[in-house]
Enzyme design. Structure first.
Site, PDB file in Angstrom:
ATOM      1  N   ASP A 233      -2.092  11.036  -1.578  1.00 41.23           N
ATOM      2  CA  ASP A 233      -2.532  10.106  -2.504  1.00 41.23           C
ATOM      3  C   ASP A 233      -2.706  10.730  -3.664  1.00 41.23           C
ATOM      4  O   ASP A 233      -2.819  10.092  -4.804  1.00 41.23           O
ATOM      5  CB  ASP A 233      -3.738   9.433  -1.989  1.00 41.23           C
ATOM      6  CG  ASP A 233      -3.015   8.287  -0.928  1.00 41.23           C
ATOM      7  OD1 ASP A 233      -2.971   8.652   0.328  1.00 41.23           O
ATOM      8  OD2 ASP A 233      -2.842   7.245  -1.227  1.00 41.23           O
TER       9      ASP A 233
ATOM     10  N   ARG B 225       0.841  -1.132   0.078  1.00 43.02           N
ATOM     11  CA  ARG B 225       0.103  -0.074  -0.105  1.00 43.02           C
ATOM     12  C   ARG B 225       1.053   1.445  -0.076  1.00 43.02           C
ATOM     13  O   ARG B 225       2.213   1.130  -0.040  1.00 43.02           O
ATOM     14  CB  ARG B 225      -1.057   0.034   1.071  1.00 43.02           C
ATOM     15  CG  ARG B 225      -0.732  -0.592   2.355  1.00 43.02           C
ATOM     16  CD  ARG B 225       0.562   0.141   3.059  1.00 43.02           C
ATOM     17  NE  ARG B 225       0.029   1.083   3.263  1.00 43.02           N
ATOM     18  CZ  ARG B 225       1.383   2.077   3.525  1.00 43.02           C
ATOM     19  NH1 ARG B 225       2.700   1.724   3.478  1.00 43.02           N
ATOM     20  NH2 ARG B 225       1.038   3.434   3.888  1.00 43.02           N
ATOM     21  N   GLY B 226       0.178   2.515  -0.038  1.00 46.94           N
ATOM     22  CA  GLY B 226       1.022   3.777  -0.164  1.00 46.94           C
ATOM     23  C   GLY B 226       0.818   4.079  -1.578  1.00 46.94           C
ATOM     24  O   GLY B 226       1.324   3.131  -2.510  1.00 46.94           O
ATOM     25  N   ALA B 227       0.809   5.375  -1.986  1.00 43.66           N
ATOM     26  CA  ALA B 227       0.475   5.708  -3.481  1.00 43.66           C
ATOM     27  C   ALA B 227       1.563   5.337  -4.448  1.00 43.66           C
ATOM     28  O   ALA B 227       1.302   4.625  -5.215  1.00 43.66           O
ATOM     29  CB  ALA B 227       0.256   7.137  -3.418  1.00 43.66           C
TER      30      ALA B 227
ATOM     31  N   ASN C 217      -5.511  12.562   1.308  1.00 49.20           N
ATOM     32  CA  ASN C 217      -4.494  11.592   2.052  1.00 49.20           C
ATOM     33  C   ASN C 217      -5.107  10.866   3.069  1.00 49.20           C
ATOM     34  O   ASN C 217      -6.430  10.996   3.241  1.00 49.20           O
ATOM     35  CB  ASN C 217      -3.366  12.379   2.664  1.00 49.20           C
ATOM     36  CG  ASN C 217      -2.156  11.713   3.220  1.00 49.20           C
ATOM     37  OD1 ASN C 217      -1.475  10.766   2.677  1.00 49.20           O
ATOM     38  ND2 ASN C 217      -1.745  11.661   4.204  1.00 49.20           N
ATOM     39  N   LYS C 218      -4.469  10.000   3.726  1.00 49.05           N
ATOM     40  CA  LYS C 218      -5.165   9.010   4.660  1.00 49.05           C
ATOM     41  C   LYS C 218      -6.031   9.763   5.572  1.00 49.05           C
ATOM     42  O   LYS C 218      -5.788  10.827   6.062  1.00 49.05           O
ATOM     43  CB  LYS C 218      -4.024   8.364   5.580  1.00 49.05           C
ATOM     44  CG  LYS C 218      -4.483   7.535   6.747  1.00 49.05           C
ATOM     45  CD  LYS C 218      -5.310   6.281   5.974  1.00 49.05           C
ATOM     46  CE  LYS C 218      -4.629   5.538   4.933  1.00 49.05           C
ATOM     47  NZ  LYS C 218      -5.791   4.606   4.262  1.00 49.05           N
TER      48      LYS C 218
ATOM     49  N   GLN D  80      -1.434   2.087   9.898  1.00 45.28           N
ATOM     50  CA  GLN D  80      -0.150   2.103   9.337  1.00 45.28           C
ATOM     51  C   GLN D  80       0.679   2.876  10.151  1.00 45.28           C
ATOM     52  O   GLN D  80       2.001   2.595   9.845  1.00 45.28           O
ATOM     53  CB  GLN D  80      -0.390   2.746   7.936  1.00 45.28           C
ATOM     54  CG  GLN D  80      -1.281   2.148   6.833  1.00 45.28           C
ATOM     55  CD  GLN D  80      -2.832   2.485   6.971  1.00 45.28           C
ATOM     56  OE1 GLN D  80      -3.447   2.864   8.076  1.00 45.28           O
ATOM     57  NE2 GLN D  80      -3.357   2.225   5.704  1.00 45.28           N
TER      58      GLN D  80
ATOM     59  N   ARG E  33      -7.544  -0.134  -6.449  1.00 50.38           N
ATOM     60  CA  ARG E  33      -7.800   1.215  -5.383  1.00 50.38           C
ATOM     61  C   ARG E  33      -8.069   2.478  -6.374  1.00 50.38           C
ATOM     62  O   ARG E  33      -7.313   2.849  -7.144  1.00 50.38           O
ATOM     63  CB  ARG E  33      -6.456   1.163  -4.584  1.00 50.38           C
ATOM     64  CG  ARG E  33      -6.529   0.065  -3.485  1.00 50.38           C
ATOM     65  CD  ARG E  33      -5.520   0.189  -2.528  1.00 50.38           C
ATOM     66  NE  ARG E  33      -5.928   0.935  -1.310  1.00 50.38           N
ATOM     67  CZ  ARG E  33      -5.456   1.466  -0.549  1.00 50.38           C
ATOM     68  NH1 ARG E  33      -4.071   1.089  -0.317  1.00 50.38           N
ATOM     69  NH2 ARG E  33      -6.019   2.069   0.481  1.00 50.38           N
TER      70      ARG E  33
HETATM   71  O1  MRU Z   1      -4.149   3.012   2.514  1.00 52.13           O
HETATM   72  P1  MRU Z   1      -2.769   3.373   2.379  1.00 52.13           P
HETATM   73  O2  MRU Z   1      -2.097   2.763   3.328  1.00 52.13           O
HETATM   74  O3  MRU Z   1      -2.431   2.775   1.005  1.00 52.13           O
HETATM   75  O4  MRU Z   1      -2.832   5.011   2.459  1.00 52.13           O
HETATM   76  C1  MRU Z   1      -1.452   5.630   2.298  1.00 52.13           C
HETATM   77  C2  MRU Z   1      -1.390   6.809   2.478  1.00 52.13           C
HETATM   78  O5  MRU Z   1      -2.329   7.598   2.722  1.00 52.13           O
HETATM   79  C3  MRU Z   1      -0.013   7.503   2.487  1.00 52.13           C
HETATM   80  O6  MRU Z   1      -0.047   8.657   3.108  1.00 52.13           O
HETATM   81  C4  MRU Z   1       0.071   8.048   0.885  1.00 52.13           C
HETATM   82  O7  MRU Z   1      -0.152   7.130  -0.058  1.00 52.13           O
HETATM   83  C5  MRU Z   1       1.571   8.648   0.576  1.00 52.13           C
HETATM   84  S1  MRU Z   1       2.756   7.304   0.591  1.00 52.13           S
HETATM   85  C6  MRU Z   1       4.106   7.898   0.311  1.00 52.13           C
END
Ligand code: MRU
Length: 353
Positions: free
Chosen positions: A241, A50-52, A251-252, A200, A95
């Site tokens: 994101d 996960r993570g963009a 973002n999250k 996370q 996603r």
């Molecule tokens: O749901 P996730 O864990 O994929 O969400 C991740 C985030 O929101 C991060 O802050 C974002 O992707 C930036 S990661 C460098």
């Protein structure tokens, strides 16, 4: 300072993609091997990775695996192209919010459309995926440099979710800024939001910081305002994101609340993200699709035998929220910092970049 480790969430072997199973961290370090694109698509959906930026890199390798699968049986270039398009669409459906996924798939689609022999296309797709991975680490190092330059010699940084090596091909974005500041010899303490419901922060960011030996305190999300009111936090740095043309940033979930708290307390609030996280096709954050995830993430505390709400509880679980650009002190990219971002500045920034 030489203590920054080379944590990587993925390894390309040439025939398969190895993924560090982030659902098991921090208690177990287990790797999953994907030999086909469907395995990669499921790994993204199920949060193995996960993570963009990481999602984008992994999806690119998914296309490579898929193209290799269909190349053997393809009757013609047209047939091959149509089949790879279906694979790209499958990966794109995993996603919805992080635009890096669609950005990486667009790069892969361009290779297929360039139309050489199928064999050449498969080879070029692999080269492109490797480049996307390599460039992501280089990009993060530059973000780290620009971000660390903004910081004073002693900072207490609040961060949210995981934006580290695990969320990228390596090094990280917001956590990359923290790594770079440490490498520059700055004295940094990190406050890590646990980041309900998927944790996370508690599971991944705390693990990364511990691996690096960077001092941190893990806090629950609802403690952030209290520590800001005590004057203990000097700056907030988070990832993104998707960033709209006017600077509104998805973002999250929980990031928006932090931005409001930071504004109230006069604390600088930075977004650290590569330029591939910008979606210039949309004007504002209201156009960003927000992923709704399963009720179980809220009803259970990250394991099936730990239900925390009554049976029958109704749940809402948006995975992201949108921070209005007015709450953002600056967006740190690999090409420099956009201070007090708005549409005019962002359009100008991209023209120059
Ligand atoms: O749901 P996730 O864990 O994929 O969400 C991740 C985030 O929101 C991060 O802050 C974002 O992707 C930036 S990661 C460098």
């Amino acid at each position: 300072m030489g203590r920054i480790k080379d944590i990587r969430p993925l390894k390309w072997t040439g025939e398969s993609l190895l993924l560090l199973d982030q659902r098991k961290l921090p208690l177990k370090e287990e790797w999953i091997e994907c030999r086909d694109y469907e395995c990669v698509a499921r790994a993204i959906e199920n949060m193995v990775v996960r993570g963009a930026p990481a999602i984008g890199v992994v999806a690119a390798y998914g296309v490579v695996l898929g193209a290799k699968e269909v190349a053997e049986k393809a009757k013609s270039y047209v047939d091959f192209k149509a089949k790879v398009e279906l694979i790209i669409n499958r990966l794109a459906a995993t996603r919805p919010t992080a635009v890096n996924l669609f950005w990486a798939l667009k790069r892969m689609r361009r290779i297929v459309e360039a139309g050489k022999s199928i064999e050449d296309i498969v080879a070029a797709l692999e080269t492109e995926a490797v480049n996307i991975e390599r460039q992501d680490v280089e990009t993060n190092r530059k973000i780290g440099f620009f971000g660390a330059e903004l910081l004073s010699s002693r900072e207490v940084i609040l961060t949210h979710c995981n934006t580290g090596a695990l969320a990228t091909a390596g090094y990280g974005t917001a956590l990359g800024v923290i790594r770079a500041a440490v490498e520059m010899g700055k004295e940094v303490t990190v406050f890590v939001d646990e980041t309900r419901p998927y944790l996370q922060g508690a599971r991944l960011t705390a693990w990364e910081l511990q691996e690096e030996g960077i001092p941190y305190y893990l806090i629950t999300d609802n403690m952030a305002g209290y520590f800001m009111s005590l004057g203990e936090i000097t700056c907030v740095i988070v990832g993104a994101d998707r960033i709209a043309r006017n600077g509104d940033t998805a973002n999250k979930i929980g990031t928006y609340s932090l931005s409001v708290l930071a504004k109230e307390h006069g604390i600088p609030f930075y977004i650290a993200a590569p330029t591939s996280t910008f979606d210039l096709s949309i004007r504002s954050g209201s156009e960003i699709p927000i992923e709704e995830r399963s009720e179980e993430e809220v009803l259970y505390c990250h394991c099936k035998d730990c239900r925390i709400a009554p049976y029958g509880a109704k749940v809402k679980n948006p995975a992201f929220d949108v921070t209005p650009h007015e709450n953002i002190t600056g967006i740190i990219t690999e090409k420099g910092v956009i201070n007090a971002p708005n549409e005019e500045k962002i359009v100008e920034f991209f023209k120059e970049a």
